[in-house]
Motif scaffolding. Structure first.
Motif, PDB file in Angstrom:
ATOM      1  N   ASN A 165      -3.625   8.844 -11.194  1.00  0.00           N
ATOM      2  CA  ASN A 165      -4.750   8.139 -10.582  1.00  0.00           C
ATOM      3  C   ASN A 165      -4.453   7.791  -9.124  1.00  0.00           C
ATOM      4  O   ASN A 165      -5.328   7.909  -8.251  1.00  0.00           O
ATOM      5  CB  ASN A 165      -5.045   6.868 -11.378  1.00  0.00           C
ATOM      6  CG  ASN A 165      -6.251   6.123 -10.834  1.00  0.00           C
ATOM      7  OD1 ASN A 165      -7.352   6.655 -10.787  1.00  0.00           O
ATOM      8  ND2 ASN A 165      -6.040   4.872 -10.426  1.00  0.00           N
ATOM      9  N   TYR A 166      -3.203   7.370  -8.859  1.00  0.00           N
ATOM     10  CA  TYR A 166      -2.802   7.075  -7.472  1.00  0.00           C
ATOM     11  C   TYR A 166      -2.937   8.333  -6.608  1.00  0.00           C
ATOM     12  O   TYR A 166      -3.439   8.279  -5.479  1.00  0.00           O
ATOM     13  CB  TYR A 166      -1.372   6.568  -7.451  1.00  0.00           C
ATOM     14  CG  TYR A 166      -0.884   6.130  -6.085  1.00  0.00           C
ATOM     15  CD1 TYR A 166      -0.963   4.805  -5.682  1.00  0.00           C
ATOM     16  CD2 TYR A 166      -0.352   7.055  -5.184  1.00  0.00           C
ATOM     17  CE1 TYR A 166      -0.528   4.393  -4.433  1.00  0.00           C
ATOM     18  CE2 TYR A 166       0.084   6.665  -3.928  1.00  0.00           C
ATOM     19  CZ  TYR A 166      -0.005   5.338  -3.559  1.00  0.00           C
ATOM     20  OH  TYR A 166       0.426   4.955  -2.305  1.00  0.00           O
ATOM     21  N   GLU A 208       2.496   8.379   5.119  1.00  0.00           N
ATOM     22  CA  GLU A 208       2.481   6.929   5.256  1.00  0.00           C
ATOM     23  C   GLU A 208       2.804   6.538   6.698  1.00  0.00           C
ATOM     24  O   GLU A 208       3.117   7.392   7.536  1.00  0.00           O
ATOM     25  CB  GLU A 208       3.477   6.308   4.280  1.00  0.00           C
ATOM     26  CG  GLU A 208       3.145   6.624   2.829  1.00  0.00           C
ATOM     27  CD  GLU A 208       4.016   5.882   1.834  1.00  0.00           C
ATOM     28  OE1 GLU A 208       3.616   5.805   0.662  1.00  0.00           O
ATOM     29  OE2 GLU A 208       5.082   5.379   2.232  1.00  0.00           O
ATOM     30  N   GLY A 219       0.788  -1.221   0.000  1.00  0.00           N
ATOM     31  CA  GLY A 219       0.000   0.000   0.000  1.00  0.00           C
ATOM     32  C   GLY A 219       0.822   1.274   0.000  1.00  0.00           C
ATOM     33  O   GLY A 219       0.266   2.356  -0.139  1.00  0.00           O
ATOM     34  N   ALA A 271      -1.144   6.439 -14.475  1.00  0.00           N
ATOM     35  CA  ALA A 271      -1.236   5.620 -13.273  1.00  0.00           C
ATOM     36  C   ALA A 271      -0.858   6.420 -12.023  1.00  0.00           C
ATOM     37  O   ALA A 271      -1.515   6.306 -10.978  1.00  0.00           O
ATOM     38  CB  ALA A 271      -0.326   4.394 -13.408  1.00  0.00           C
ATOM     39  N   VAL A 272       0.195   7.247 -12.121  1.00  0.00           N
ATOM     40  CA  VAL A 272       0.598   8.066 -10.977  1.00  0.00           C
ATOM     41  C   VAL A 272      -0.476   9.096 -10.655  1.00  0.00           C
ATOM     42  O   VAL A 272      -0.818   9.321  -9.485  1.00  0.00           O
ATOM     43  CB  VAL A 272       1.947   8.750 -11.248  1.00  0.00           C
ATOM     44  CG1 VAL A 272       2.307   9.681 -10.088  1.00  0.00           C
ATOM     45  CG2 VAL A 272       3.042   7.718 -11.453  1.00  0.00           C
ATOM     46  N   PHE A 304       3.821   0.793  -4.850  1.00  0.00           N
ATOM     47  CA  PHE A 304       3.113   1.129  -6.088  1.00  0.00           C
ATOM     48  C   PHE A 304       4.097   1.330  -7.240  1.00  0.00           C
ATOM     49  O   PHE A 304       3.885   0.854  -8.356  1.00  0.00           O
ATOM     50  CB  PHE A 304       2.278   2.390  -5.865  1.00  0.00           C
ATOM     51  CG  PHE A 304       1.869   3.086  -7.119  1.00  0.00           C
ATOM     52  CD1 PHE A 304       0.831   2.601  -7.902  1.00  0.00           C
ATOM     53  CD2 PHE A 304       2.534   4.237  -7.532  1.00  0.00           C
ATOM     54  CE1 PHE A 304       0.471   3.241  -9.081  1.00  0.00           C
ATOM     55  CE2 PHE A 304       2.171   4.886  -8.698  1.00  0.00           C
ATOM     56  CZ  PHE A 304       1.138   4.387  -9.479  1.00  0.00           C
ATOM     57  N   GLN A 307       2.215   5.287 -17.510  1.00  0.00           N
ATOM     58  CA  GLN A 307       2.708   5.477 -16.146  1.00  0.00           C
ATOM     59  C   GLN A 307       2.322   6.848 -15.595  1.00  0.00           C
ATOM     60  O   GLN A 307       2.017   6.978 -14.411  1.00  0.00           O
ATOM     61  CB  GLN A 307       4.218   5.266 -16.104  1.00  0.00           C
ATOM     62  CG  GLN A 307       4.616   3.823 -16.392  1.00  0.00           C
ATOM     63  CD  GLN A 307       6.066   3.535 -16.057  1.00  0.00           C
ATOM     64  OE1 GLN A 307       6.743   4.328 -15.417  1.00  0.00           O
ATOM     65  NE2 GLN A 307       6.543   2.371 -16.490  1.00  0.00           N
ATOM     66  N   GLN A 309      -6.420   9.214  -5.613  1.00  0.00           N
ATOM     67  CA  GLN A 309      -6.972   8.361  -4.557  1.00  0.00           C
ATOM     68  C   GLN A 309      -6.333   8.617  -3.194  1.00  0.00           C
ATOM     69  O   GLN A 309      -6.984   8.448  -2.168  1.00  0.00           O
ATOM     70  CB  GLN A 309      -6.779   6.890  -4.931  1.00  0.00           C
ATOM     71  CG  GLN A 309      -7.500   6.451  -6.187  1.00  0.00           C
ATOM     72  CD  GLN A 309      -7.253   4.987  -6.487  1.00  0.00           C
ATOM     73  OE1 GLN A 309      -7.336   4.132  -5.601  1.00  0.00           O
ATOM     74  NE2 GLN A 309      -6.942   4.679  -7.741  1.00  0.00           N
ATOM     75  N   HIS A 310      -5.063   9.023  -3.177  1.00  0.00           N
ATOM     76  CA  HIS A 310      -4.338   9.125  -1.911  1.00  0.00           C
ATOM     77  C   HIS A 310      -3.902  10.545  -1.555  1.00  0.00           C
ATOM     78  O   HIS A 310      -3.360  10.754  -0.477  1.00  0.00           O
ATOM     79  CB  HIS A 310      -3.095   8.223  -1.942  1.00  0.00           C
ATOM     80  CG  HIS A 310      -3.398   6.775  -2.118  1.00  0.00           C
ATOM     81  ND1 HIS A 310      -3.523   6.190  -3.357  1.00  0.00           N
ATOM     82  CD2 HIS A 310      -3.604   5.786  -1.210  1.00  0.00           C
ATOM     83  CE1 HIS A 310      -3.788   4.902  -3.217  1.00  0.00           C
ATOM     84  NE2 HIS A 310      -3.845   4.629  -1.923  1.00  0.00           N
ATOM     85  N   PHE A 320       3.694   4.068  -1.403  1.00  0.00           N
ATOM     86  CA  PHE A 320       3.982   4.580  -2.731  1.00  0.00           C
ATOM     87  C   PHE A 320       5.144   3.821  -3.359  1.00  0.00           C
ATOM     88  O   PHE A 320       5.148   3.566  -4.564  1.00  0.00           O
ATOM     89  CB  PHE A 320       4.287   6.074  -2.671  1.00  0.00           C
ATOM     90  CG  PHE A 320       4.466   6.697  -4.029  1.00  0.00           C
ATOM     91  CD1 PHE A 320       3.364   6.940  -4.847  1.00  0.00           C
ATOM     92  CD2 PHE A 320       5.717   7.027  -4.487  1.00  0.00           C
ATOM     93  CE1 PHE A 320       3.522   7.495  -6.108  1.00  0.00           C
ATOM     94  CE2 PHE A 320       5.889   7.592  -5.751  1.00  0.00           C
ATOM     95  CZ  PHE A 320       4.781   7.828  -6.560  1.00  0.00           C
TER      96      PHE A 320
END
Length: 485
Positions: free
Chosen positions: A94-95, A106, A72, A91-92, A77, A88, A98-99, A74
């Motif tokens: 989108n990550y 963290e 979970g 994808a980053v 990921f 990519q 969400q976060h 980064f």
């Protein structure tokens, strides 16, 4: 709330800690386990490699050892990224959706700084992005070139003595994003920005901004705990970009005049004097009635504290809450800060023979050293401690906020001089990479000379917005009101 204890793991992050403290922690480590003994033996090598802040492209565990990416995180990921650069990038993004927002928080105090430099450079006109973000004139170069860098309190904002790898961000796979994971201690307050060459900008994915020395920077912090117990103080301590401005005090309560000194020929400086509102309630009048002389606090860099520091409004809130004794505050501007704040005899005489007598003649002040406090930050702290040390018959208390005393003989003078009637308070930011060693050196000199300084260490950097958070506790320490802790 003010934090007074030093985290043991700071020995792995800050080689600038006092020698005695390192020795004590080393001795304790030897009494623990063979594993810790190995870490101790390797620590000088690690320090030489520039890992004193435990900053790398991999998250760091609280004890300074590199930890494997957890599920979970980064880092985990990043290890799963595949496809071309466009895939990519998506994808980053989108990550982050969400976060986010950034920085990403963290487990275990790991903080991930993440930015797409192409995105924010494209969004800024050339003129608007070419910002020279200097953290004080003496902090040196920030580094050049086209590499993407993180500039922050904990890496000295590019101070030349900090290894370049501590500010360099690494690519996120094949995407255009860059990242760095940094280990921070609980309660940390960090100001930061990003840079590509000489182009600097605040984090576009972090809505929290504060005024830096010259322009807005990004902020990572917990909410100030001090604000929770004093009504109206939250808005004063956590003012960020977009917050409404506070109304100015009327002229009767904040007198402004221009002072021309005979001891500093050719200088004209702004001086502001705050007068408190003294309530007529029984609790306020019984102990701190208007008929009693009031203590006086003298602030160096006066307009900074009276303006962006919002100290007059802060004093109103503290006094109204009963945690601070009603007092007079005097905000004195420097004219030639570099010269006047370096143990300048003319500046001393101006304060002692002109400013103080003028204030005492015009206001109901407590005309005794026990009723006068000097407050200074950075080089202003050097001037404040010098004044208190050379004129203890005038100033009985002094607060040195993030003192910058290098380049002067103040520390050696204090250590080698007879003790005087001076009550010192030293505030040290553990993330003040450039000036924290000066704070420790000053505190040690005071102790060696027989003083008992109040030393407060906080996980913060070198900025007025950080210092503002600590002023309530510092003022309450010297002049507590009836509701003080």
């Amino acid at each position: 709330m003010t934090r007074r204890s030093r985290f043991p793991q700071s020995i792995a992050f800050y080689p600038s800690l006092a020698v005695g403290e390192r020795s004590r922690l080393a001795h304790e480590a030897l009494l623990l386990t063979p594993r810790l003994l190995v870490v101790l033996l390797l620590s000088p090598l690690l320090l030489l490699m520039g890992t004193s802040l435990a900053c790398s492209s991999r998250p760091q565990a609280p004890d300074g050892e590199a930890s494997a990416p957890s599920a979970g995180s980064f880092a985990s990921f990043v290890s799963t990224l595949s496809g071309d650069a466009v895939d990519q990038d998506a994808a980053v993004a989108n990550y982050l959706a969400q976060h986010g927002p950034t920085p990403l928080m963290e487990d275990g105090g790991r903080v991930v700084f993440l930015v797409d430099p192409g995105e924010w450079l494209a969004a800024q006109p050339e003129s608007g992005a070419s910002v020279a973000l200097e953290r004080g004139a003496e902090n040196g170069p920030r580094g050049g070139g086209d590499d993407v860098r993180l500039l922050a309190d904990f890496n000295g904002w590019g101070w030349e003595e900090v290894p370049a790898e501590e500010r360099r961000l690494e690519p996120v796979g094949r995407s255009g994003w860059r990242w760095k994971a940094v280990q921070l201690e609980p309660g940390a307050r960090v100001e930061y920005a990003y840079a590509v060459g000489e182009r600097v900008l605040a984090d576009p994915h972090n809505p929290r901004r504060v005024a830096g020395w010259e322009e807005d920077v990004s902020l990572l912090t917990l909410e100030p705990r001090e604000a929770e117990r004093i009504p109206g103080l939250h808005a004063l301590l956590s003012v960020e970009e977009g917050q409404p401005e506070l109304p100015a005090l009327d002229a009767e309560r904040l007198e402004v005049f221009e002072h021309v000194s005979s001891f500093l020929p050719g200088t004209r400086r702004r001086v502001q004097i705050y007068r408190p509102v003294i309530e007529s309630s029984e609790s306020a009048s019984s102990e701190f009635g208007a008929s009693e002389p009031l203590p006086t606090v003298y602030f160096g860099d006066g307009s900074a504290y009276a303006g962006r520091g919002r100290v007059p409004q802060m004093l109103d809130a503290l006094i109204a809450a009963g945690v601070l004794r009603p007092l007079i505050a005097v905000f004195v501007d420097p004219v030639d800060r570099y010269r006047e704040y370096r143990r300048h005899s003319g500046f001393r005489r101006m304060m002692v023979e002109e400013i103080v007598p003028r204030v005492d003649a015009s206001y109901p002040t407590l005309q005794d050293p026990s009723g006068r406090l000097l407050v200074g930050g950075s080089r202003g702290a050097l001037a404040a401690v010098d004044l208190a040390h050379t004129h203890p018959q005038v100033f009985g208390h002094v607060a040195a906020i993030a003192p910058a005393v290098s380049g002067s003989d103040l520390v050696s003078t204090i250590a080698e001089s007879p003790r005087v009637a001076m009550d010192p308070y030293v505030l040290i930011g553990r993330y003040d990479r450039r000036w924290a060693p000066d704070g420790y050196a000053l505190a040690e000199a005071l102790r060696s000379a027989g003083y008992s300084p109040t030393v407060v260490e906080v996980p913060e950097g070198h900025s007025l917005t950080a210092w503002r958070l600590r002023l309530p506790a510092m003022l309450e320490h010297f002049f507590p009101g009836p509701e003080a802790r």
